[in-house]
Every structure is written in structure tokens, then in C-alpha cells.
Design an enzyme around this catalytic site. Structure first.
Site, PDB file in Angstrom:
ATOM      1  N   HIS A 241      44.387  37.666  38.239  1.00 35.30           N
ATOM      2  CA  HIS A 241      43.365  38.138  37.304  1.00 35.30           C
ATOM      3  C   HIS A 241      42.089  38.511  38.056  1.00 35.30           C
ATOM      4  O   HIS A 241      41.943  38.255  39.250  1.00 35.30           O
ATOM      5  CB  HIS A 241      43.091  37.064  36.250  1.00 35.30           C
ATOM      6  CG  HIS A 241      42.811  37.608  34.885  1.00 35.30           C
ATOM      7  ND1 HIS A 241      41.559  37.645  34.344  1.00 35.30           N
ATOM      8  CD2 HIS A 241      43.650  38.154  33.953  1.00 35.30           C
ATOM      9  CE1 HIS A 241      41.613  38.173  33.132  1.00 35.30           C
ATOM     10  NE2 HIS A 241      42.872  38.491  32.869  1.00 35.30           N
TER      11      HIS A 241
ATOM     12  N   SER B 163      34.700  40.954  34.142  1.00 33.76           N
ATOM     13  CA  SER B 163      34.970  39.970  35.185  1.00 33.76           C
ATOM     14  C   SER B 163      35.267  40.607  36.538  1.00 33.76           C
ATOM     15  O   SER B 163      34.988  40.008  37.579  1.00 33.76           O
ATOM     16  CB  SER B 163      36.133  39.065  34.772  1.00 33.76           C
ATOM     17  OG  SER B 163      35.766  38.258  33.677  1.00 33.76           O
TER      18      SER B 163
END
Length: 465
Positions: A149, A98
Site C-alpha cells: 500500500h 497517502s
């Protein structure tokens, strides 16, 4: 044969053959929904770790169980968007993580997995939300996982380590992003940080209103900068939020997206917003079909929130996509496939919640009773004994990303598979091409097949800066 019909059909066919691949891709598109001119705002939506099977199953569940098509697929049916397939590779692998994926969107370059907008020689590429902030726009991020994140961070900061979340919190504070909504109390709370820094105090001094519950969303004032941290770690899965009282005061992704949009929409220079369904990825890592479908549907509600605003506003580009596939789930052929798939509607909780409730002191009957209560699945004695063996230390512990308690996710998903006809290729990311949809001014720039970095360039071309 009617010669006139034949000639008319031949003319249509020859006309089609003269179209470019790009024209063929958008053939039949409603021209009234095509973007024209420049966008003032951008809403970039990421269902993290969404394989095509995830998107398909969410739509299938919505139609079969909820009686309506998904909002994402309705955009296709109504020809409201341009559409593409996207290559998601990173600089170091055909299968991205990611951080590298978000850096492709945010920094416009492919970087190694695990890094955020950092080149091979340590060069820093200016993240796109910083570019828009410097141009006078408001900027924000919304997520169902920690706000620090990889996916939100890739639009905002440079870091050689995606896991440097305690430091990313401080970088956000320096940037003074306008709206930050998600989880991650452990990175702000002095009692949970190793360095004991009080980052909530830092944000308050910079003029942020701190939000902790769904009810707090009703108390905000126009123009305030917002920091909403609604949980330690990630927010709860949507299916658990729906069925467990302890999570009832946690906002949904759509509610957070609505709050962010309406907090920034009146800014004269416009705004940019990223909305991430981060727990779709976590559910795929766990091969948890109920968690996966319900969090994808929660993302789908956020898609509706964004499109509803963009339709009224007329100056907003909405991009809807994922950063990579994960586990490639899908339905399996069989005479009972439809009935089996529909049985997922009987599932009340995530596998994480179900498996956490099992204790080594439980009997085979206890486990069979609990699984029936939670999923309406009737285990046989051998299946119940196999599950219990994990809790008694007789089986090798399962590994896996986000499986912090070493729960038997794979074993239980295999048991479910025999009842729900949903299979998985792995418990990790995949390198398949993924869906992209674009609505609003600038959507005509989306080509039929793109690289992930192309979305960075599309945003800069489409939105005034």
C-alpha cells in the site's frame, strides 16, 4: 504587594519573552530525554489518516474505559519527546493522499497525489529506505493493510501509480528488504494474480521465510529475511480480531513491530523500520468510531513497543506521526456527552461487520435485534426501516473509498452519532495540521512547525548513513 515577589515574577517573564518560538515549544522539556548525537536506528511510525480528534478520542477512551492514559499522550505528560505540528500538503493539493504524503517522508519532495516519489517531469527521487540499505543498514516495513500500500511503498519504491501493487511486490523483491509484514496475499499468490506469477516462490529463492499466521512469528530464526502476509487484502480491524474467532491467529500491529525490531536490532550497521496503522484511515473513511478507536489503540500499543526498545537501546530515533487527517471526528457538546461517548465500549464489532450481516430478507425486528446485540443501540422502527431500504434497493447506494460492497456506512454512523455524541465532517481526507512526536538521538532537530518533507531531512541528519 510584595516587591521582591513582583521583581522575581517580572524577571521570569522577561526571560520567557527573550526565548525563541522553538525554545518556548520545548520549555519544560526533560533534558535527560533530549536526543544527543547520531542515531543508529530509526523507527518511523504512521497512524494513517489520524486527525487530532482520533488521537484525542483514543486517549479519552483509554482513560475512561481502560483506566489508563494512552502511551502517546503519556510521552507528552512525561516530557519524553519533542513535539511539532506538521503541514501535510502535496504538490497538487492542500489535501494529500497517502502516496504523496509518504513520498514527502520517503523521497523528501512533494509530489502529485497518486504517485510515489515521482517528480512532475517523471524524475525519480531515491526513497530513503533504499538510501539506508545502500549504506549497509537493514530495512523493513510493517502495516495493518497490504504491504504494497501507499504508505510503506513511499519509503521504498518509485511508481507513477500507487495502485500498481502487483508490480510493487516485484520491486520489493529486487530491493531485498529485510522484513515485510502485513496483508496482500492477492499480490503474491499465483492463483490470484492476473499474470499467474508465484511471488512467494521468488521470495523463497531469495532466502525469505514466509509467515502466514501469528503462530509463525514464534518459528523465525535470527538473521532470516521475513515476508509475513497474514491475509488477503488488509488485516482485520482490531475490534473484530478481538471478538471474532476467525481472526484470532492474526498478529497485532505491536506483535509485528516487535518481531521486526528484534529481527534487525543486532545488525552492526543498524536498521530502519516503518510501522503503519493503515486501517485507522479506512475506519475514518467509513465513519466507524469503534473501528477507529480500537485501531488507534492498537497503534498506541505499537508505540509502546517501539519506545520500550528505544529506551533500552539508547541509539534509536522514534518518530510518531500521521500522514494526513481524515474525516475530522470529534466529541459533541451536550449534557450526556460523557455517558454517550463511553457507550462506545458496548460496541462489539466494526460497522463493516455489522452491516455485512444484514440481508434484504431480514425483518425490521431482525435488524433491531442485531443492532442491539452488536452495539447495545435500541433502534426505533423508522431507523430500522431506513436501514433495510438500502438492502432492498430503495435507497441510492453509498459510495466511498474502501466501501467495496456499497454498505450504508454514512446512514449508520449518523444513527450512532445520536447515541455516542461523536460527529464527522466528511468521509474523506482533510488538510488539517497534524501531530508529530520524536524520541531519541536527533529529536532535538524537530522544530515546532514543519512541512512533511522536513521529516525526510531530519532522518538523514539524525541517523548515520
Amino acid at each position: 504587594m510584595d516587591r521582591r515577589k513582583f521583581l522575581k515574577g517580572s524577571a521570569i517573564l522577561s526571560g520567557l519573552l527573550t526565548l525563541s518560538p522553538s525554545d518556548l515549544w520545548s520549555f519544560g522539556k526533560n533534558s535527560e530525554t533530549s536526543g544527543t548525537g547520531k542515531a543508529k536506528n530509526i523507527i518511523f511510525m504512521v497512524s494513517d489518516g489520524m486527525s487530532l480528534g482520533t488521537l484525542s478520542m483514543a486517549d479519552l477512551y483509554s482513560r475512561n474505559i481502560l483506566g489508563k492514559g494512552s502511551n502517546w499522550f503519556n510521552l507528552y505528560h512525561e516530557k519524553k519527546v519533542t513535539r511539532a505540528l506538521m503541514d501535510t500538503a502535496s504538490a497538487s493539493s492542500i489535501v494529500t493522499d497517502s502516496a504523496a504524503a509518504s513520498s514527502a517522508f520517503g523521497g523528501g519532495i512533494r509530489v502529485k497525489n497518486g504517485t510515489l516519489n515521482m517528480g512532475a517531469n517523471g524524475e525519480k527521487h531515491l526513497p530513503i529506505w533504499q538510501q539506508y540499505k545502500k549504506a549497509g543498514k537493514k530495512a523493513g516495513c510493517v502495516t495493518s493493510v497490504t504491504i504494497t500500500h501507499a504508505t510503506p511503498a513511499g519509503f521504498c519504491v518509485n511508481s507513477s501509480r500507487r495502485n500498481a501493487e502487483p508490480q510493487i511486490v516485484e520491486m520489493y523483491a529486487d530491493l531485498e528488504l529485510d522484513v515485510l509484514l502485513g496483508g496482500g496475499d492477492e499480490f503474491f499468490n499465483p492463483s490470484k494474480r492476473e499474470d499467474k506469477k508465484d511471488l512467494y516462490s521468488v521470495y523463497r529463492q531469495k532466502g525469505y521465510r514466509i509467515l502466514k499466521t501469528q503462530n509463525d512469528l514464534k518459528e523465525i530464526r535470527k538473521g532470516e529475511k521475513l515476508l509475513g502476509i497474514f491475509n488477503t487484502g488488509a488485516l482485520p480491524y482490531s475490534i473484530d480480531r478481538a471478538h471474532l474467532q476467525e481472526f484470532k491467529n492474526t498478529p497485532t500491529l505491536a506483535e509485528m513491530a516487535h518481531t521486526a525490531i528484534h529481527q534487525m536490532k543486532d545488525h552492526p550497521e543498524g536498521f530502519v523500520l516503518q510501522v503503519e496503522a493503515g486501517k485507522v484511515d479506512w475506519a475514518a473513511h467509513a465513519n466507524d468510531v469503534a473501528a477507529l478507536i480500537h485501531d488507534q489503540l492498537a497503534f498506541d500499543e505499537a508505540v509502546k513497543t517501539a519506545i520500550d526498545f528505544a529506551e533500552k537501546d539508547g541509539n534509536t530515533l522514534v518518530i510518531i506521526t500521521t500522514d494526513h487527517g481524515n474525516a475530522n471526528p470529534g466529541t459533541i457538546y451536550g449534557t450526556e456527552a460523557t455517558k454517550n461517548f463511553n457507550s462506545i465500549s458496548d460496541y462489539q464489532y466494526t460497522n463493516e461487520y455489522i452491516l455485512n450481516k444484514i440481508q434484504k430478507e431480514h425483518s425490521v425486528k431482525d435488524i433491531k435485534d442485531w443492532i442491539y446485540e452488536a452495539n447495545k443501540i435500541v433502534l426505533n422502527d423508522e431507523e430500522a426501516k431506513h436501514m433495510l431500504s438500502f438492502y432492498n434497493g430503495l435507497e441510492k447506494e453509498e459510495e466511498g473509498l474502501y466501501n467495496y460492497k456499497k454498505l450504508p456506512f454514512k446512514l449508520y454512523s449518523d444513527i450512532q452519532k445520536s447515541r455516542n455524541s461523536v460527529g464527522w465532517i466528511s468521509m474523506d481526507h482533510s488538510g488539517d495540521y497534524v501531530e508529530v512526536a520524536a524520541y531519541g538521538p536527533g529529536n532535538e532537530l524537530l522544530q515546532p512547525f514543519i512541512k512533511n518533507t522536513d521529516l525526510h531531512d531530519l532522518m538523514l541528519k539524525a541517523c548515520l548513513i
